[in-house]
Scaffold this active site. Sequence first.
Site, mmCIF file in Angstrom:
data_model
loop_
_atom_site.group_PDB
_atom_site.id
_atom_site.type_symbol
_atom_site.label_atom_id
_atom_site.label_comp_id
_atom_site.label_asym_id
_atom_site.label_seq_id
_atom_site.Cartn_x
_atom_site.Cartn_y
_atom_site.Cartn_z
ATOM 1 N N SER A 92 0.806 -1.216 0.000
ATOM 2 C CA SER A 92 0.000 0.000 0.000
ATOM 3 C C SER A 92 0.840 1.268 0.000
ATOM 4 O O SER A 92 0.298 2.369 -0.062
ATOM 5 C CB SER A 92 -0.946 0.024 1.210
ATOM 6 O OG SER A 92 -0.218 0.075 2.410
ATOM 7 N N THR A 205 -2.271 3.932 2.962
ATOM 8 C CA THR A 205 -1.503 5.107 3.318
ATOM 9 C C THR A 205 -0.721 4.896 4.604
ATOM 10 O O THR A 205 -1.096 4.090 5.432
ATOM 11 C CB THR A 205 -2.488 6.272 3.495
ATOM 12 O OG1 THR A 205 -2.244 7.271 2.559
ATOM 13 C CG2 THR A 205 -2.508 6.875 4.804
ATOM 14 N N THR A 223 1.906 7.123 -0.062
ATOM 15 C CA THR A 223 1.048 6.004 -0.447
ATOM 16 C C THR A 223 1.263 5.614 -1.900
ATOM 17 O O THR A 223 1.730 6.423 -2.710
ATOM 18 C CB THR A 223 -0.433 6.403 -0.251
ATOM 19 O OG1 THR A 223 -1.264 5.289 -0.542
ATOM 20 C CG2 THR A 223 -0.809 7.556 -1.153
ATOM 21 N N ARG A 233 -6.008 8.613 -10.968
ATOM 22 C CA ARG A 233 -6.695 8.880 -9.708
ATOM 23 C C ARG A 233 -5.717 9.370 -8.655
ATOM 24 O O ARG A 233 -4.633 8.832 -8.486
ATOM 25 C CB ARG A 233 -7.399 7.618 -9.218
ATOM 26 C CG ARG A 233 -8.154 7.779 -7.891
ATOM 27 C CD ARG A 233 -7.347 7.339 -6.691
ATOM 28 N NE ARG A 233 -8.136 7.349 -5.464
ATOM 29 C CZ ARG A 233 -7.648 7.095 -4.245
ATOM 30 N NH1 ARG A 233 -6.371 6.796 -4.092
ATOM 31 N NH2 ARG A 233 -8.439 7.125 -3.189
ATOM 32 N N VAL A 234 -6.098 10.419 -7.940
ATOM 33 C CA VAL A 234 -5.334 10.927 -6.808
ATOM 34 C C VAL A 234 -6.273 10.998 -5.619
ATOM 35 O O VAL A 234 -7.362 11.573 -5.717
ATOM 36 C CB VAL A 234 -4.732 12.314 -7.102
ATOM 37 C CG1 VAL A 234 -4.049 12.875 -5.849
ATOM 38 C CG2 VAL A 234 -3.737 12.234 -8.254
ATOM 39 N N GLY A 235 -5.888 10.423 -4.518
ATOM 40 C CA GLY A 235 -6.711 10.445 -3.325
ATOM 41 C C GLY A 235 -6.378 11.611 -2.426
ATOM 42 O O GLY A 235 -5.875 12.651 -2.857
ATOM 43 N N ASP A 236 -6.630 11.428 -1.141
ATOM 44 C CA ASP A 236 -6.424 12.512 -0.184
ATOM 45 C C ASP A 236 -4.968 12.712 0.197
ATOM 46 O O ASP A 236 -4.570 13.810 0.582
ATOM 47 C CB ASP A 236 -7.238 12.237 1.075
ATOM 48 C CG ASP A 236 -6.790 10.956 1.778
ATOM 49 O OD1 ASP A 236 -6.598 9.941 1.083
ATOM 50 O OD2 ASP A 236 -6.637 10.962 3.015
ATOM 51 N N THR A 256 -6.514 8.288 6.890
ATOM 52 C CA THR A 256 -6.292 7.044 6.183
ATOM 53 C C THR A 256 -7.634 6.463 5.766
ATOM 54 O O THR A 256 -8.681 6.897 6.235
ATOM 55 C CB THR A 256 -5.514 6.041 7.065
ATOM 56 O OG1 THR A 256 -5.060 4.953 6.272
ATOM 57 C CG2 THR A 256 -6.367 5.527 8.204
ATOM 58 N N GLY A 257 -7.600 5.496 4.871
ATOM 59 C CA GLY A 257 -8.831 4.907 4.392
ATOM 60 C C GLY A 257 -9.162 5.392 2.991
ATOM 61 O O GLY A 257 -8.266 5.746 2.213
ATOM 62 N N GLY A 259 -9.746 7.742 0.341
ATOM 63 C CA GLY A 259 -9.392 9.145 0.227
ATOM 64 C C GLY A 259 -10.480 10.041 -0.297
ATOM 65 O O GLY A 259 -10.567 11.223 0.075
#
Length: 347
Positions: A92, A205, A223, A233-236, A256-257, A259
């Site tokens: 991850s 993350t 991450t 795709r880009v998360g938080d 975490t989790g 995003g």
Amino acid sequence: MNTRRSLLAALGGLGAINLAAPFARAASRPGTRDQGGSPRIRGGSGAVVLSTWDFGAAANDAAFAKMRAGGSLLDAVEAGAMVPEADPNNHSVGYSGYPDRDGHVTLDAVIMDDAGGVGAVAALEDTVHAISVARRVMERTPHTLLVGEGATRFARDQGFPQQSLLTPESQKAWREWLKTSKYQPEANSENRSTRTPGGALDHDTIGLLARSADGRMAGACTTSGMAFKMRGRVGDSPQVGSGLYVEAGVGGATSTGLGEEVTRVAGSARVVASMRAGATPQQACEEVVRHIATLRGAAIRGVQVGFLALDTNGNVGAYCLLPGFTYAVTDASGATSVLKARSLFKA
């Protein structure tokens, strides 16, 4: 998972949870309540490092060792983040991270100090230590975030070696996923029936927060993102205020989790804002999780989102939607404990 009606009823019946018992006992006594505020680090005002998930213990050790050797807070959180980034058994973060749906491993990272210094990268490829590239963005460019091809080219220009991040094990997992996958923008939809809350496919993350003995703070988050995500795709994680936020005189928070749920509410910035307004770290983490649950209702069924926070006085907070979120705390003595965060919902 509760229905929306029972969810809202549950929210209305929950008050702020305060833990005043020594944090070393917090995990074994999850029902402890009193008026003293959130968990406090042993050693009082000394240096402390926090990180998300149980694998954060090794990251904490590296960060704390760097601080003891005279390194800065930024040195510490960078050193800590580099540990999982280089771990081939961690799918991850960094090297050996699970690829996107097209088979490319892309990395996101951010680093921040409490003076407003920020550097971040997103969709970085062929570079193991995204956190170090993020720090170079902060220190050697006028920008705060570089993405995609530009971020990768910057890494080469800065002398970071080019290295494939897709290991045979991660490639095998991707090929197995392809057998039954449907190309659609839904988080790990094909794995949902077997995904375990808090398990490998339920978080993506590592976030770190470090505090010096004089109350200064810095943080990092890195991450490889959601397993088998859509390309681009880009998360938080690399977004300041979502995956990480640090503010002088107040504290810091990381998430975490999934995003997407964090970015909807600028979650980490919201936690710090609540702390600035007088909430303890624990109360602040609980407030944003409850807000996400109320805002999203049935849409967050089976989704994990968690927050970890630390204020400048050494108080800790952690809370999540579903059971399974763990975090590692290294106190002023150098001792590390892995604790379980409380959750809004049962499994």
